[in-house]
Design a protein around this motif. Sequence first.
Motif, short mmCIF file in Angstrom:
data_model
loop_
_atom_site.label_atom_id
_atom_site.label_comp_id
_atom_site.label_asym_id
_atom_site.label_seq_id
_atom_site.Cartn_x
_atom_site.Cartn_y
_atom_site.Cartn_z
N TYR A 280 0.84 -1.20 0.00
CA TYR A 280 0.00 0.00 0.00
C TYR A 280 0.87 1.25 0.00
O TYR A 280 1.60 1.51 0.97
CB TYR A 280 -0.89 -0.03 1.23
CG TYR A 280 -1.87 1.12 1.32
CD1 TYR A 280 -2.74 1.40 0.28
CD2 TYR A 280 -1.92 1.91 2.46
CE1 TYR A 280 -3.63 2.44 0.37
CE2 TYR A 280 -2.83 2.95 2.56
CZ TYR A 280 -3.67 3.22 1.51
OH TYR A 280 -4.56 4.25 1.59
N ALA B 246 -4.69 -2.05 -1.90
CA ALA B 246 -6.13 -2.31 -1.92
C ALA B 246 -6.62 -2.83 -3.27
O ALA B 246 -7.78 -3.23 -3.38
CB ALA B 246 -6.90 -1.05 -1.56
N VAL B 247 -5.78 -2.86 -4.29
CA VAL B 247 -6.22 -3.38 -5.59
C VAL B 247 -6.22 -4.90 -5.61
O VAL B 247 -6.65 -5.51 -6.59
CB VAL B 247 -5.36 -2.84 -6.75
CG1 VAL B 247 -5.47 -1.34 -6.84
CG2 VAL B 247 -3.91 -3.28 -6.61
N ALA B 248 -5.75 -5.53 -4.55
CA ALA B 248 -5.75 -6.99 -4.51
C ALA B 248 -7.17 -7.52 -4.65
O ALA B 248 -8.10 -6.96 -4.08
CB ALA B 248 -5.13 -7.49 -3.21
N SER B 249 -7.32 -8.58 -5.39
CA SER B 249 -8.64 -9.18 -5.54
C SER B 249 -8.50 -10.70 -5.68
O SER B 249 -7.71 -11.15 -6.51
CB SER B 249 -9.37 -8.62 -6.77
OG SER B 249 -10.64 -9.19 -6.90
N SER C 186 -10.10 -9.69 -1.79
CA SER C 186 -9.50 -8.90 -0.72
C SER C 186 -8.59 -9.76 0.16
O SER C 186 -8.82 -10.96 0.34
CB SER C 186 -10.60 -8.30 0.16
OG SER C 186 -11.38 -7.40 -0.58
N GLU D 39 -4.98 -5.76 4.03
CA GLU D 39 -5.17 -4.48 3.34
C GLU D 39 -5.46 -3.42 4.40
O GLU D 39 -5.85 -3.76 5.53
CB GLU D 39 -6.33 -4.59 2.34
CG GLU D 39 -6.00 -5.48 1.15
CD GLU D 39 -7.12 -5.55 0.14
OE1 GLU D 39 -7.77 -4.52 -0.08
OE2 GLU D 39 -7.35 -6.63 -0.42
N ALA E 283 -8.39 3.38 1.19
CA ALA E 283 -8.01 2.29 0.28
C ALA E 283 -9.16 1.31 0.08
O ALA E 283 -9.38 0.80 -0.99
CB ALA E 283 -6.80 1.57 0.83
N GLY E 284 -9.87 1.04 1.12
CA GLY E 284 -10.90 0.03 1.04
C GLY E 284 -12.13 0.49 0.31
O GLY E 284 -13.00 -0.31 0.00
N ARG F 270 -12.55 1.17 -2.60
CA ARG F 270 -12.72 0.54 -3.90
C ARG F 270 -13.76 -0.57 -3.82
O ARG F 270 -14.48 -0.84 -4.75
CB ARG F 270 -11.40 -0.05 -4.37
CG ARG F 270 -11.45 -0.68 -5.75
CD ARG F 270 -10.09 -1.21 -6.13
NE ARG F 270 -9.67 -2.30 -5.27
CZ ARG F 270 -9.99 -3.57 -5.46
NH1 ARG F 270 -10.73 -3.91 -6.46
NH2 ARG F 270 -9.58 -4.50 -4.63
N LYS F 271 -13.81 -1.20 -2.67
CA LYS F 271 -14.72 -2.31 -2.53
C LYS F 271 -15.99 -1.89 -1.82
O LYS F 271 -16.87 -2.69 -1.61
CB LYS F 271 -14.03 -3.45 -1.79
CG LYS F 271 -12.95 -4.08 -2.66
CD LYS F 271 -11.82 -4.61 -1.86
CE LYS F 271 -10.71 -5.07 -2.80
NZ LYS F 271 -9.47 -5.29 -2.11
#
Lengths: 472, 130
Positions: free
Chosen positions: A413, A429-432, A434, A438, B122-123, B125-126
């Motif tokens: 991050y 936070a772009v991890a997918s 989640s 994060e 950051a979160g 996005r979700k």
Amino acid sequence: MLRIIFATVVLALTLDASAGTGRVIILNSDKPGEGLNDPTPATPVGGNNGTTRGEQRMNVFLAAAERWQRELDTNVDIRVSVTFAPIAGCNASGGVLGQAGPSTVVRDFSGAPRSNTWYPIALANKLAGSDLAPNQNDIFAQFNAAVDTDTCLGSTRWYYGLDANSGTDIDLFVVVLHELAHGLGMSGATGSPGFRENRPAIFNTHMLDLTLGLRWDQMTQAQRDVSVTNSGNLVWQGETVRANTDRFLLPITTLTVTSPAPVAGSYDIGSAAFGPPAATASLAGTIVQMRDAANSDGPKETDGCTTLTNAAQLNGKIAIVDRGDCTFVVKARNAQAAGATGLIVVDNSNASCTPPAMGGEASDVTIPVISVSQRDGMAIQTQLSSNVVVSALLHVDPSQLAGTSQQGYVRLYAPCTLEPGSSTYHWDAVASPSLLMEPSINSDLSHGVDLSLHQLVDIGWTTPQGRRMLRR
Amino acid sequence: MFRRTHYVIAAAVLAILPLAYAGTPADESRTVEPVQSAEVAEPAIEVAASPVVAEAQIRADLATVFRPEEESVETTNGVMATITTGEVLLARIGPDGKVIMACVDNEEAAVRFLAGQVERSAGARKAVEK
């Protein structure tokens, strides 16, 4: 020969016996009637059979401690001091949920793998094979009981169930798992990007800046000051994480601009809660700026909030529009009505490099809708304003995982414009899907420890499955 | 009155923190008797008059969380330093009424987040936004 085999077996058994006997111990440091001792009656919830609020809180801590104890291999107990009293300052708009970290960091102890490097005390104990600070706890954790009142975050509450069914409440089990991981070593020895006494923490020795080609422990403070906001290019360098990345992350869905050369490349995208999922959408073509009248419904000509003035140009093209002034759904409907094959929403803030998710309900929207960061979107729009044709493709890239760099490293991050010092001790936070570590506790998290366990192995922890777990 | 209440809060938290960090004998069953070695004032909860929280107020509240760093000490088991601030998990209500969280390790980032200067963590996005 037989003697050698016998000696080897005895040695292996001895090593095995010394490993894994350590426990993760939760120490209740609250005063009577408060926090973990709160006697308020509570109804068992989600597999947590506690009958008071205090019992339920303790049960969550014990469950999280048991999880890390099961995953990690140490012969020294890990003592976690916990308080769950109200923390001042939380009100209806926000506040502190809690904090945790190693109680102590230590360097240059007997058995330290690296000199001049700070280790969290729990890890140092494990590496030394003995308790280096027997009169101190190893991890401290402070949580805010005020969350269970209306004065803190309104109706939002801690969720004490153990079944990952927190709904709109905050899943305490996940939060505790996350915070304990910080205490186990996902942290520095001082606020990032600083170094305590100009020496790195063991975590810092795995932080690689792809732009400079240097790890944080190889950089000057000035270089780290830049690196901490080098979004997408600050990554984790560790063989165990690298070997297990594909077990936890899915292929990335990306917007690839194929021309012109100045903006060609792959861009992170955010997804919409409506329209076809980006991962399954088929979208390719040239990008055209959406234009509408500047009026009270939308003061900009590029916000797409009212009847479009260039609808004919958008037919069969990918529309691009600025975020703001009206809902995402309104913009999407206007683009679709003009015949656009898809819509790209450009973020209207540079507070984060992360493209926003887009809420809304619209079963009538059938075109894919994605977002890009303000920086990326403006790069594309600059080309369009010069009448340059921009071509792009939305696709799943099987060669790259969501949350990794193009080189295959998992991203850390490093928000591009946040205050230097924002914690980099998290995954991007772009991890997918989640990940546990994060910077936000995402509602779609399972109760697993995912790549976080492998990150701990990279800094020196071992697991019951092997002293150096490369892949399991 | 408002300020005096904060001094009480700060004093209470500072009184509690050493208890939280001090060594406590490990209990075999993991759950131990609570530490009751000192009387401390009852921590209070402040309620903001408005959802818009002044930066100065936020800084005052965070003073009990972000504490000055301590010097390291040479011991026979290595050089040790006490950590005074951990990774701090924050929450605020976002524009859509949903909780947004951030995990920070310094006061400036915390103030920015709680003051709403960083609208989307950051979160987000979700998260679901409008």
